[in-house]
Design an enzyme around this catalytic site. Sequence first.
Site, PDB file in Angstrom:
ATOM      1  N   SER A  16      -9.283  -1.872  -1.241  1.00  0.00           N
ATOM      2  CA  SER A  16      -9.639  -1.924  -2.660  1.00  0.00           C
ATOM      3  C   SER A  16      -9.400  -3.287  -3.284  1.00  0.00           C
ATOM      4  O   SER A  16      -9.902  -3.569  -4.368  1.00  0.00           O
ATOM      5  CB  SER A  16      -8.841  -0.867  -3.426  1.00  0.00           C
ATOM      6  OG  SER A  16      -7.453  -1.164  -3.358  1.00  0.00           O
ATOM      7  N   GLY A  17      -8.597  -4.130  -2.623  1.00  0.00           N
ATOM      8  CA  GLY A  17      -8.239  -5.420  -3.182  1.00  0.00           C
ATOM      9  C   GLY A  17      -6.832  -5.444  -3.745  1.00  0.00           C
ATOM     10  O   GLY A  17      -6.427  -6.406  -4.403  1.00  0.00           O
ATOM     11  N   THR A  59       5.681  -5.714   5.993  1.00  0.00           N
ATOM     12  CA  THR A  59       6.264  -4.541   6.641  1.00  0.00           C
ATOM     13  C   THR A  59       5.561  -4.203   7.964  1.00  0.00           C
ATOM     14  O   THR A  59       6.069  -3.405   8.737  1.00  0.00           O
ATOM     15  CB  THR A  59       6.216  -3.315   5.712  1.00  0.00           C
ATOM     16  OG1 THR A  59       4.864  -3.042   5.376  1.00  0.00           O
ATOM     17  CG2 THR A  59       7.038  -3.562   4.451  1.00  0.00           C
ATOM     18  N   ALA A  60       4.416  -4.817   8.205  1.00  0.00           N
ATOM     19  CA  ALA A  60       3.657  -4.552   9.436  1.00  0.00           C
ATOM     20  C   ALA A  60       4.186  -5.402  10.579  1.00  0.00           C
ATOM     21  O   ALA A  60       4.673  -6.515  10.366  1.00  0.00           O
ATOM     22  CB  ALA A  60       2.179  -4.849   9.219  1.00  0.00           C
ATOM     23  N   HIS A  80      -4.700 -11.392   6.111  1.00  0.00           N
ATOM     24  CA  HIS A  80      -3.648 -11.492   5.093  1.00  0.00           C
ATOM     25  C   HIS A  80      -2.938 -12.841   5.186  1.00  0.00           C
ATOM     26  O   HIS A  80      -2.698 -13.496   4.176  1.00  0.00           O
ATOM     27  CB  HIS A  80      -2.637 -10.354   5.246  1.00  0.00           C
ATOM     28  CG  HIS A  80      -3.077  -9.072   4.639  1.00  0.00           C
ATOM     29  ND1 HIS A  80      -2.495  -8.552   3.513  1.00  0.00           N
ATOM     30  CD2 HIS A  80      -4.052  -8.192   4.997  1.00  0.00           C
ATOM     31  CE1 HIS A  80      -3.096  -7.411   3.204  1.00  0.00           C
ATOM     32  NE2 HIS A  80      -4.029  -7.169   4.087  1.00  0.00           N
ATOM     33  N   ARG A 133      -4.928 -15.864   3.762  1.00  0.00           N
ATOM     34  CA  ARG A 133      -5.065 -15.906   2.304  1.00  0.00           C
ATOM     35  C   ARG A 133      -3.848 -16.503   1.615  1.00  0.00           C
ATOM     36  O   ARG A 133      -3.932 -16.969   0.491  1.00  0.00           O
ATOM     37  CB  ARG A 133      -5.268 -14.481   1.755  1.00  0.00           C
ATOM     38  CG  ARG A 133      -6.663 -13.971   1.775  1.00  0.00           C
ATOM     39  CD  ARG A 133      -6.846 -12.807   0.808  1.00  0.00           C
ATOM     40  NE  ARG A 133      -5.766 -11.867   0.757  1.00  0.00           N
ATOM     41  CZ  ARG A 133      -5.790 -10.647   1.321  1.00  0.00           C
ATOM     42  NH1 ARG A 133      -6.833 -10.253   1.997  1.00  0.00           N
ATOM     43  NH2 ARG A 133      -4.755  -9.840   1.192  1.00  0.00           N
ATOM     44  N   ARG A 134      -2.711 -16.443   2.264  1.00  0.00           N
ATOM     45  CA  ARG A 134      -1.451 -16.869   1.629  1.00  0.00           C
ATOM     46  C   ARG A 134      -1.329 -18.378   1.546  1.00  0.00           C
ATOM     47  O   ARG A 134      -1.640 -19.076   2.508  1.00  0.00           O
ATOM     48  CB  ARG A 134      -0.258 -16.359   2.440  1.00  0.00           C
ATOM     49  CG  ARG A 134      -0.019 -14.915   2.282  1.00  0.00           C
ATOM     50  CD  ARG A 134       1.201 -14.512   3.094  1.00  0.00           C
ATOM     51  NE  ARG A 134       0.836 -13.310   3.833  1.00  0.00           N
ATOM     52  CZ  ARG A 134       1.269 -12.989   5.023  1.00  0.00           C
ATOM     53  NH1 ARG A 134       2.121 -13.747   5.650  1.00  0.00           N
ATOM     54  NH2 ARG A 134       0.861 -11.882   5.588  1.00  0.00           N
TER      55      ARG A 134
END
Length: 191
Positions: free
Chosen positions: A13-14, A35-36, A52, A55-56
């Site tokens: 969903s974003g 947490t992954a 992920h 993007r950071r």
Amino acid sequence: MGKIILVTGPARSGKSEWAETLAMQSGKAVVYVATATDNPDDQEWHQRILEHQQRRPQDWVTLSVPVELSATLADAKPYTCLLVDSLGTWVANLLEEEESSWESIVAELLETVDLVAADIVFVAEEVGWGVIPAYPLGRAFRDRLGSLVRQLGVLSNTVYLVTGGHVLNLSILGYPLPNRGDSGTFRGQDS
């Protein structure tokens, strides 16, 4: 006390992107609490983690915290903003815990959150909008995550729902439910 923000919504969903935006806007040093755990044998999962990571911003510190979330939050410095992504994965990592142990883990987390001086942005999946899972572990996951999200929502300064390409500030649009056992009345639109 730091600000507590909860960002919830369905898959893809974003919500993580919105949480990242909020963390950047905090003006504090961001600590990304992942947490992954990566599994190179699962290419699709590995790709999600890479997306992920890419993007950071490079100045963000990343901590891998599959289980010890309370301890990590307790160690947070007041000048930081912790972005915890995601509670659903954290719950899944602890799904084999007996119910009494799980309840203690959640109680410790909620007590810790209430004391942390840093800002915290939690990302959580909404899992209760579909059918009831046909197997016990699926029901336990859904129930545990749903209950945790509800409890964190009550503690949060702001709660956002990200869905359909839009961000809704539920803290402005809605009313928090009273805590279970409260004798207080609900202050909804019909009051």
